[in-house]
Structure formats: C-alpha cells, structure tokens
Design an enzyme around this catalytic site. Structure first.
Site, PDB file in Angstrom:
ATOM      1  N   CYS A 119      -3.362  -4.259 -17.534  1.00  0.00           N
ATOM      2  CA  CYS A 119      -4.605  -4.851 -17.063  1.00  0.00           C
ATOM      3  C   CYS A 119      -5.804  -4.031 -17.524  1.00  0.00           C
ATOM      4  O   CYS A 119      -6.122  -4.006 -18.698  1.00  0.00           O
ATOM      5  CB  CYS A 119      -4.558  -5.021 -15.536  1.00  0.00           C
ATOM      6  SG  CYS A 119      -5.836  -6.114 -14.916  1.00  0.00           S
ATOM      7  N   HIS A 143       0.856  -7.555 -14.253  1.00  0.00           N
ATOM      8  CA  HIS A 143       1.120  -6.285 -13.571  1.00  0.00           C
ATOM      9  C   HIS A 143       2.618  -6.094 -13.320  1.00  0.00           C
ATOM     10  O   HIS A 143       3.113  -6.487 -12.262  1.00  0.00           O
ATOM     11  CB  HIS A 143       0.389  -6.264 -12.228  1.00  0.00           C
ATOM     12  CG  HIS A 143      -1.075  -6.020 -12.362  1.00  0.00           C
ATOM     13  ND1 HIS A 143      -1.646  -4.781 -12.224  1.00  0.00           N
ATOM     14  CD2 HIS A 143      -2.091  -6.863 -12.641  1.00  0.00           C
ATOM     15  CE1 HIS A 143      -2.958  -4.862 -12.402  1.00  0.00           C
ATOM     16  NE2 HIS A 143      -3.248  -6.126 -12.658  1.00  0.00           N
ATOM     17  N   GLU A 197       4.122  -3.471 -12.514  1.00  0.00           N
ATOM     18  CA  GLU A 197       4.370  -2.532 -11.402  1.00  0.00           C
ATOM     19  C   GLU A 197       4.386  -3.252 -10.072  1.00  0.00           C
ATOM     20  O   GLU A 197       4.871  -2.714  -9.081  1.00  0.00           O
ATOM     21  CB  GLU A 197       3.337  -1.393 -11.420  1.00  0.00           C
ATOM     22  CG  GLU A 197       1.967  -1.711 -10.848  1.00  0.00           C
ATOM     23  CD  GLU A 197       1.060  -2.497 -11.796  1.00  0.00           C
ATOM     24  OE1 GLU A 197       1.578  -3.184 -12.705  1.00  0.00           O
ATOM     25  OE2 GLU A 197      -0.171  -2.446 -11.619  1.00  0.00           O
TER      26      GLU A 197
END
Ligand SMILES: Nc1ncnc2c1ncn2[C@@H]1O[C@H](COP(=O)(O)OP(=O)(O)O)[C@@H](O)[C@H]1O
Ligand SMILES: [Mg+2]
Lengths: 739, 85, 238, 85
Positions: free
Chosen positions: C87, C200, C202
C-alpha cells in the site's frame, strides 16, 4: 444605538456577568471576561444539563473513571482498562462538513488519548436530511470524507456507527463520533496525578486563530443564516499531526513520563489549564509568551481561547521534562513548558512580562453556573401519539411495502459509508461494520470488545423517556446478540435550544429514560456529551439520545454473526411481537407518518433476552443471530439472508396480528437466530429456561425470501434493493426500490 | 469559440495548511533549508465553449465561486485565459 | 534458522505493527527500522508498511522516499535483498523509482476498504502463477498508472505480480476497484526481488479474522529471504 | 533576500485525471454543459531566502523537478516570482 456590552457579545448573560464579578470580587478585565465566557458557555459548562446528568447512574463494580474526566474507563480484567467517549461535531460539520467531521474525530481521539489509552476503534452515528436534497448529499459526502480523511490517516479503525435520516436533520445534521481505547489499568491518567511544582507542557501544533470564540459562537448559539459570518472560525484538521500525537502520547504513557494529560478542545488552553489545576485542588501559572504561535500579533485572549487542533497539555515532573521533549522531538512534535501547577487555587496568566489575568481556577470550572431551566410537555404530542399507525389499513401490497422499507436509506446497507473507512488497521477487527456490534479482540487473548452505537430519533420525538431507554436497550441488545456482556455506556444527547421549555422537558425525560435503562441493565454511564442548539430555521432535531455501548465477549471464536451461514437451518424468532407500529420505519416509509407511541420496553424481558443470546453464543447453540430493530422481523430476516447469500422460507406466526403488523412491528427485546444442526431442542429448552418465547419460523436455504402465504422475493432483488439504495440516492438517481 | 482559463484555489489566510506546514518542515532534511513559507492549493485548467471571452470568463468566475472552491475555507482567482485554441 | 524481517516505520505508518505481527505469526522475527536510520540492521528481508507516511501530503510517498532508511533499502534491494512494499509502501517504492509507474487517486475518488480477489502472475520461487488470493484493500490512491510505453515494458517483461480478479480468477474491469491500468494490483521489479502491492497481505494471514490470501505473499517473502540469507557471505567465526 | 515563486504541477497529457473527469461529468447537471476539458493540478506557493533571484529560481526549479512533481506522471512550471517582499 449603543454598542452591546462586551459580556453579551461574548455570550454571557447580564446575570452571569454579575456572577463573574462576584467570584472575582472586582470587575473582570476583557481577557478574564473572555475566559469566563468560553468556560461558562453551554458547551464547556453543561450549565443547562448538569442538574439532569447528575441523576444518571455512574458507579458500578467495573467503573474505573466516571464522568468528569476527558473520557470514562471500565475494568476489563487482566490489568486492562477500556477508555471510551462519544461527542458531537454537528455544528462545525453543518458549516464545513469535511473539516467539521475530521476535527470531530481528532477531538474524540485526543480525549481517549488523554486518559493514557491507545485508541483502538471509532464509531460514527450520523443523521442527515433526506438524500433527494442535493445539500444533504453534499453534507453526507463531506462528513464521510472528513471522517475517513482523519480516521484512516491516524490508523484507528472505524468499525461501526449509524446512518439515519429525517427532515429535521436537513438544516441540522447530527454528527456524533465515539472513540474506544485500551490502557493498562495501572497507567490510567486521571486528573489526580501530580502536584504543586509540576510543569505544564504544551505538546503538538502551534496555536493560531482557529475557532476563536468558536465555543460560544459556533456551538452555543443557534445555527442560522448568520452562520455564514462565523465562517472564518472553521478549523482545519491535520490528521498527520494527529497521528504523531497518538504515537507520541502513547509512548510517553508507556514510559511512565506523565502525571496527567488533557486534550485542548473547547475553550482551548483556558479549559485545559484551569481544569488541570482545579481538579487537583490547585492553581497554576501560565506564560503565554511560551506558547508557539502560528500567526503574529495574537492577543492574550486569542491565545487563551484558540481551539487550534492537535494540541495536548501534559502535567510533567520537572526532572522528566527533557525526556518528554526527547520523545516528542523523535515524533517531530513541539513540546514547550508553558506553565506550572501551584498551591492556592489561583490561575495567573502572564504575557509580555505582565499579569493579564488572575482568576480562581475553580471559578472557571466547578463554580460555573448551573440552571434548572423550565420544563414543559408539548401538548401537540398528545394528538400525534393518539394517531396509532397500527390502526391504519394494511398496505395494498405487502411485497411493495417490504421492498420500500428494506430500501429506505435508514434501513438499507450503510456500505457506501463504511467502505470509505479503514476498518481493518491495527489487525484486531474480528467483526467490522455491517453487523449488530463490532468486535475488536484484545491482543494476545481470546477475549474481545463488542461495540455498538444506537439511537432512534422518532422514538425520542414521540416519547423522549422511551427514546432514552430504547437507545440503551438496543445498544445492549446489539452487543448481547454477538454474544457479549454489556459493560458500560457513553452517550451523546442531541437536542434543540434548552431555553425552550419543550426542548428542556424532552431532555429531562430522555435522561430519565437513559438512567432507568442503564440502572436496570447494570451498565453505568461513564461519560458523554450534550449537544444543544441543534435547531435552525425554526426547526429542532428530534430529541435524539445516542448511546455507545461497550461489552466484552469471553471467547470471540464463539461469537454469533448476522449472516445465515448455510441452508437447512431452523430459524427462530425470540421474544414477543405486539401490534407496535408507533414511530416505526414502516409507518414513516409506507404511511408517511411519524406518530403513535413507541414500542413498550419491558427491561426485565430485555435482560432475559440478553442472557439467552449470550448463552446461545457461548454454548455454540446458534449458527447465526441478529436482533430486531428498524423494520422489524421482515427486515431482520432479509438482512440475515443478504449477509449470508442464503434465502429462507418462513411462515409468519399470526397470533391474531395482521401480517403487515407481524412483519413490521418494532416490538423491543427480540432477535432471530438459527439453530446449529441438531441443537434445535437445546435452543428451545434454553429459551424456555430464560422465559423468552421462541417460535420456529421456518428454514434457511434457496434463492428466495419466501414469506409463506404472503409473498416472496428473489434474494438477488433483495440484495439490489438493500445494497443499492444509498449508492443510488447519493448519485442523485432514483432508488431501485421505487422502480 | 473555445477559451482556456486557469483557476487557482488556495486556503484562506489564517487557516492552517497542514500540507504546506508538513512539507516545509520536511524540506531542510531534503536539502532545502531556506524555504520560509509554502502553501499548497489547487490549480484547475478549463477549456470551455462560449460566444465571447467575457461570457466565458463570467461563467468561469461563477463556477469557481459556486463549485470549484469552497468559500468557507478557500479563496480563488481566475487567471488570464490564454485565449482560444 | 529464524528469518529476520525489517519493517520500516515512517511518521504516519499505520500498518507497521500489523506487518510485524504477521511476520511473527509465520515464524519470522520482526525488527522495527526507524526512518531516520541510515543503516539497516542485519535483516533478510524488508517490508515498507501501509499507512499515510507524512499524511500523504503533496503526493503519497513523496516525502518518505527521501528518508535515510530508504537509501539503505535501496542498497539492500540492489544487493538482491527481498523488499515488499504494501500500500503506502508500494507508493513509496514507485516514488523512489524502485518500481515503475505511479499510484494516483482512485477512479471513484473515494477511499475504498473492501475485500477483493487478486490473481498471481510472474511465476518464481515461492510464487506460483494463477493463484487467486482473497485480500483486503484500503486506500484512496491506489490507481496504478504508467505511460503506454512503460505499460508495454511492464507487460513485455512480465513484471505484473497481481491483478484484480473475480473469485474465480477472471480479470475484468468489473473487478477493478480503483481503475488501475491493466487491473494491476502488484508489481515486480526487473530483478524480481522487489514486490509492491496495494492489497494488504498482512491483514489476511490470521484465520480468526478472515480469509488468508496474504499467506502466499509471505511465503514468497520468506522463500526469497531464505535464499538471500543463504547466498550472503556469513560472518567469519570468531 | 526573500523571493516568492509559484509552481504549478499538472498531470501529464495522456494520463486520465480522475478528479478532472468527475468534475467535468458533474458540470452539465449544475448548469455548465459547455466545459470541454478540465484538469486538476496543484498550485504551490513558496517564499524562500536566497542571494539573488537567479539563485532562488534555480533552487525552485530543482525542488519542483525532484520533489514537488513526480516526473513519471506530472509536468510542472515555475511561475514568475513576484519579487522579494
Ligand atoms: N456511519 C457509519 N459508519 C460505520 N458503520 C456504519 C455506519 N452506519 C451504519 N453502520 C453499520 O451498519 C450496520 C447496520 O447499522 P444499524 O442498522 O444501525 O444496525 P443495528 O440495527 O444493528 O443497530 C452496523 O454494523 C453499523 O455499525
Ligand atoms: Mg442490530
């Protein structure tokens, strides 16, 4: 014509001016008068609401900090505290929606930060006028953009809120925001720490002429056409600076470098310094020359009352100041010693080598006036309440009525709004927006917070006592539905002009209802905010108490979700349905009226339902759960189906009720659940043991929403109506539902 | 005829300009320590059809006031149309 | 051997802790790297995390790319070290010229937080082609743009790592949430050791919180880190 | 001495400008159907210390090229410094 006396221009009444002089024992100088005006404004002093708020239950075994602090706190066990508070930013948002909403987020985040907590969630209850009006679309778009700009940038997930509409919110949009934080219970920063000799350190942004007089002019005088004139006092938020403050303050707290911390909000430095001193029973010395300024030539009164954003005031032991400054420097923030706490109770302000103000700190804070304003029940209410929507003839087409209610913007999906918010950052969002309650796990444990905000303006209008009580009950029900135990409440009370006896009556009633429900459900009020003067062009907002509930779920892996997870599950309705269409979504959308009496509220039954829902989740008895609110049973079933992408077949129990009443009644204390396969008997037994009526309605599955013997709708159509309504309105096109 | 205009929209004096502030504070570390002030605004280029330059300009002024800028927090100025093209 | 992954923290980084948590969840050791540090600690891979470094002021990543830590990351990448930009991290990599193109305001202008699917491309060690990954996006400026020539080169050299797709892996404009050119959600550098992506990963590694499409991304990062660590001259025994 | 400059940063021709496009599409409904093109860029105002105007301008050019614009997607122009003040 003679000029208006200064105190009146500043918003103080003649009687208040006399009181100021009495407190000082001499006439105030203009700087002092400005300080009093700011601190004694409705916004800062709660002078009209104090006597009523004092009746709220604020104590409980879990309450660590109650009202009076920047934010309340409850004990979560395991050494953790949950800090939370709700606030309004309606007036600034009506003038400039993006910045108004953004600075609202910044302010509430700093309140939570000030208690020594790291902010972990935001929720944003929003109320606007109808979206067929372009100005209302502009306001909604701007407010959402502003919340996103700030909340997303500072890395706090926005996980819930409300999106409601009513004509009264056209000129008076009602923008509330709640922030929830976590702190180590032993590191909570009340305003008790520290003592004489400790230094006052101003951290963050430089001070400009932002919102000068904003407190008294913007927030305490009725918004009207001359709001144009107050435009330059709009404040611009700096989310990046806000983010740095979050990081710096949490680090300062973790390192144990602070004795206290206060947000600079309404009344700026004056408020922060006088409260920091008065709450400790002390006075203070303040040196305005030390305050970093953004603009040249600022007068002492401007520096004292500026509402520039992204500033906090820390109380620091002298020997720790260098370490505080070091942490702030790392985060690129200024940290300047601007004063000192001292014995004696006097707040002495110096600028340019002389004393510019000298007032007892308590005179500004605790000794502000308190009014018991006249109350009067508006008689027009009687007639409106007699007009019971349940007595109206049934709709021509149940199916059309169903689609109209499902696609009304206050019921339909708020996805258009919440997809503009980062709901995932921090990595603990188990359930984000779009559910009954948001669920945020406590890192490193299977426990989680459950959060919901609720309020119903129509109920508040028709019966403010019930409006207050329902707000609490619904918020608690939402939290219980996911399987959590409601713990405590914050609230924002949105009302018109308190100088009008009808408004004040509604306020007193709402507070009474709120208090009764909180007492009964065992959820004390730890804080909140009162927003008066939400009226303009002759119309006030509905009396709208909004409640923010915090609950705890012991094992989030066992939580209940709204969505029907699969076909072939037995669907149950829990709770009793009565012919209650007063103030309902159906009455407004289909009959075009807001009338009748709101549903009755049996708090005993409500509490039983909550216990049942909790046990259903903990015992893994249910496969889904969703409480009933706006739009009643029909909408709740549709929401479960849309969320899961799974249809259903139900037969609506008649029990002597006409079908449209059974479908759209908003009787309280109800939920729809599906049983885990093979657990139907357990569910029925559990419900019986809690004395909650449980009726088997039918079964999940198939591509349609089938109300047997009444009508049926393809699931795909329901999805289009439910998901498409708000986006269609926002694009200025007619909604799919009315096609 | 087509006319080209430029509209510059800036934050009103006295209002905090968070972008400008952050950029200015970052500049020394980037090798430009001598920038005293910096403010960031919008620059909008328009091409429009109109009968005359005067009419075009009047329209752009109107558009700038009512739509391209937010009078609550912004000022604007319309820059010399560089003429038709 | 426990792999060490450095996560660079800029002022305004938001998903730095989240990236570190994901690294730990997958058995790595996460090390925070402060943006002012001109030298990286001993690490086997680097993550530039999501967030709003410097508030996204001026342009996303415009200020962050001048950070001393970025000089170190550049050197690390030049030496073959694996770098993952998520990002805002992707935006910084583009600004720094470590990846081609740029990221501008979403086509719809609004910030979008939503679960999407992306399809993997450009097979390499630890990165199979044609996988469909459910991952969240959350950005206001994720529209990938590049000049036509640059896009041609990106496609020609097979530098696309991820494209927005349906849950079946169909790439189509309907599934493009931000108007990115060619539906590009993630990119490799020419050497294949720098990966930038708008989604994302994560936030998609913990089954308690949702789908786990992010695991694939960390599998690549860990495989690349292992290879890099293995190839690096070991410190002489004392 | 202090010098004032303005830097205009615009998206490069050929790149779609999402903001400009949205504004242009909204204009007809607002009563301006005759806008053919609209592009939104940035307008940056700087005040800096330097020995001479030439030196100041060289710095601004450098800053505009390396920092205020992104050459991959943007062009810039430096506008006449209105002189010291
Ligand atoms: N302004 C908003 N911001 C974020 N989430 C919202 C907003 N408005 C509504 N939502 C979410 O949409 C869902 C439906 O809201 P609502 O109908 O009020 O729920 P309930 O009836 O369970 O209280 C909730 O999860 C709520 O958090
Ligand atoms: Mg609910």
């Amino acid at each position: 014509m003679r000029a208006e006396p200064l105190h009146r221009a500043l918003g103080l009444t003649d009687e208040e001016a006399v009181q100021v002089e009495r407190r000082l024992g001499r006439p105030p100088n203009p700087t002092e008068l400005a300080m009093f005006a700011a601190m004694w404004s409705e916004h800062c002093s709660y002078k009209s609401s104090k006597v009523h708020l004092a009746t709220l239950p604020t104590r409980g075994p879990g309450v660590l900090l109650g009202p009076g602090e920047d934010a309340g706190a409850v004990d979560l066990g395991d050494g953790l505290a949950c800090v939370f508070k709700m606030e309004s930013h309606s007036h600034p948002s009506a003038i400039e929606p993006v910045q108004g909403a953004a600075t609202g987020v910044g302010g509430i985040v700093r309140d939570v930060l000030s208690m020594g907590a790291r902010p972990v969630a935001l929720l944003d209850p929003l109320r606007f006028g109808p979206l067929d009006n372009p100005r209302n679309r502009y306001l909604l778009g701007g407010v959402v953009a502003g919340i996103g700009q700030y909340g997303n940038s500072i890395g706090v997930p926005t996980v819930g809120g409300e999106l409601k509409f009513a004509s009264c919110h056209g000129p008076n949009p009602t923008i509330n925001v709640m922030c929830v934080g976590l702190a180590r219970a032993d590191r909570l920063l009340g305003s008790r720490g520290g003592g004489p000799g400790d230094l006052l350190v101003l951290i963050g942004a430089a001070t400009g002429r932002d919102g000068i007089g904003g407190v008294s002019v913007l927030a305490s005088r009725t918004l009207d056409a001359d709001a144009q004139g107050s435009r330059p006092s709009v404040q611009v938020g700096d989310p990046f600076a806000g983010k740095l403050l979050v990081e710096a303050c949490t680090e300062l707290v973790e390192r144990g470098l602070l004795e206290g911390l206060k947000d600079l909000g309404g009344a700026g430095l004056t408020c922060a310094v006088s409260e920091s001193a008065a709450r400790r029973g002390l006075g203070a010395e303040l040196h305005l020359d030390e305050v970093p300024l953004r603009e040249p030539g600022m007068e002492p009164f401007e520096v004292l009352t500026s509402e520039s954003q992204e500033r906090v005031l820390a109380v620091v032991r002298p020997e720790l100041v260098p370490r505080v400054q070091e942490v702030c420097e790392r985060w690129g923030l200024s940290a300047r010693v601007v004063g000192k706490l001292r014995r004696g109770g006097t707040l002495r302000v110096r600028a340019g080598g002389r004393v510019v103000a000298e007032v007892p700190a308590r005179a500004l804070t605790d000794e502000a006036p308190a009014y018991r304003r006249p109350l009067e029940r508006p008689h027009v209410l009687d007639r409106i309440r007699e007009d019971d929507p349940a007595a109206a003839p049934p709709p021509r087409s149940l199916e059309e009525a169903f689609l109209a209610v499902l696609g009304s913007p206050g019921v339909a999906s708020a996805r258009w709004v919440f997809e503009q918010f980062d709901s995932l950052v921090q990595g603990n969002t188990v359930v984000g927006p779009g559910a009954d309650a948001a669920v945020i796990r406590l890192e490193g444990s299977v426990r989680a917070l459950a959060l919901s905000t609720d309020g119903n303006g129509r109920y508040g209008f028709l019966d403010p006592y019930l409006g207050g009580a329902h707000a609490v009950a619904e918020a608690a029900r939402n939290v219980a539905t996911v399987g959590a135990r409601p713990l405590a409440v914050t609230n924002c009370l949105n009302f018109g002009n308190p100088e009008r006896p009808e408004v004040m009556w509604a306020f007193a009633e709402a507070v009474r209802g709120l208090g009764d429900a909180c007492r009964f459900l065992g959820t004390p009020v730890t804080g909140g905010n009162v927003s008066f003067y939400n009226e303009s062009e002759g119309s006030a907002v509905y009396p709208t108490p909004v409640v923010g509930m915090v609950g705890v779920i012991e094992d989030y892996r066992l939580l209940s979700r709204t969505a029907f997870p699969s076909g072939n599950l037995a669907i149950y309705l829990l709770g009793e349905t009565r012919p209650e269409l007063g103030g309902s979504q159906y009455a407004e959308v289909v009959l075009g009226k807001v009338s009748g009496r709101p549903p009755a509220l049996d708090l005993e039954a409500e509490a039983r339902l909550h216990r049942l829902l909790r046990e259903c989740a903990a015992g893994d008895v249910v496969a889904s759960a969703h409480d009933l609110s706006d739009g009643g049973l029909a909408v709740a079933l549709a929401e479960c189906a849309v969320a899961g992408g799974v249809g259903f077949t139900v037969s609506v129990p008649d029990r002597g009720l006409p079908p449209h009443v059974a479908l759209f009644s908003e009787s309280a204390s109800r939920a729809v659940v599906t049983a885990r396969p093979g657990r139907e008997a357990d569910l029925e037994e559990l419900a019986a043991s809690h004395r909650v009526p449980a009726v088997r309605l039918g079964i999940t599955g198939g591509p349609r929403l089938r109300f047997e013997g009444l009508f049926e709708v393809p699931l795909s159509d329901a999805i289009v109506v439910y998901e498409g309504a708000v986006p269609a309105l926002m694009s200025g096109r007619p909604a799919a539902a009315s096609a | 005829m087509r006319f080209r205009f430029e509209v510059v929209v800036t934050l009103r004096e006295g209002l905090l300009d968070p972008q400008g502030k952050t950029i200015r504070e970052a500049l020394p570390a980037l090798g430009w320590p001598n920038v005293a002030e910096i403010r960031v605004g919008k620059h909008i280029e328009l091409v429009l059809e109109a009968e005359s330059e005067a009419e075009a300009r009047a329209q752009v002024e109107d558009m700038a006031r009512r739509f391209l800028s937010n009078p609550v927090i912004e000022d604007f100025r319309v820059l010399a149309g560089e003429g038709a093209r | 051997m426990t792999l060490r992954v450095g996560v660079v923290v800029f002022p305004g980084s938001n998903d730095d802790r989240d990236a570190m948590r994901a690294v730990r969840l997958l058995g790595g050791e996460a090390v925070a790297v402060w943006h002012r540090d001109g030298k990286l600690p001993e690490v086997d891979a680097v993550i530039l995390p999501g967030g709003f470094s410097y508030g996204d002021y001026l342009r996303t990543g415009a200020i962050a790319r001048f950070a001393p830590a970025m000089a170190a990351v550049r050197a690390f990448a030049a030496a073959g070290g694996p770098v993952l930009g998520i990002c805002n991290g992707f935006q910084i990599l583009c600004e720094a010229g470590l990846l081609p193109g740029a990221l501008i305001r979403n086509r719809g202008l609004a910030f979008v937080c939503r679960w999407v699917h992306v399809r993997t491309e450009g097979a390499r060690e630890g990165w199979p082609e044609g996988e469909v990954l459910p991952v969240p996006i959350k950005h206001g400026e994720g529209q990938f743009v590049a000049t036509p020539e640059e896009l041609e080169r990106i496609e020609g050299e097979r530098l696309v790592a991820l494209r927005y797709s349906s849950s079946e892996g169909l790439v189509d404009e309907r599934y493009n949430p931000n108007g990115s050119a060619h539906g590009i959600a993630g990119l490799w550098n020419a050497a294949g050791n720098v990966l930038g992506m708008m989604p994302h990963p994560e936030h998609a590694v913990d089954p308690d919180l949702g789908p786990t499409g992010g695991l694939q991304v960390f599998e690549w990062l860990f495989a690349a880190a292992r290879a890099f660590a293995g190839a690096r001259p070991q410190p002489a025994p004392v």
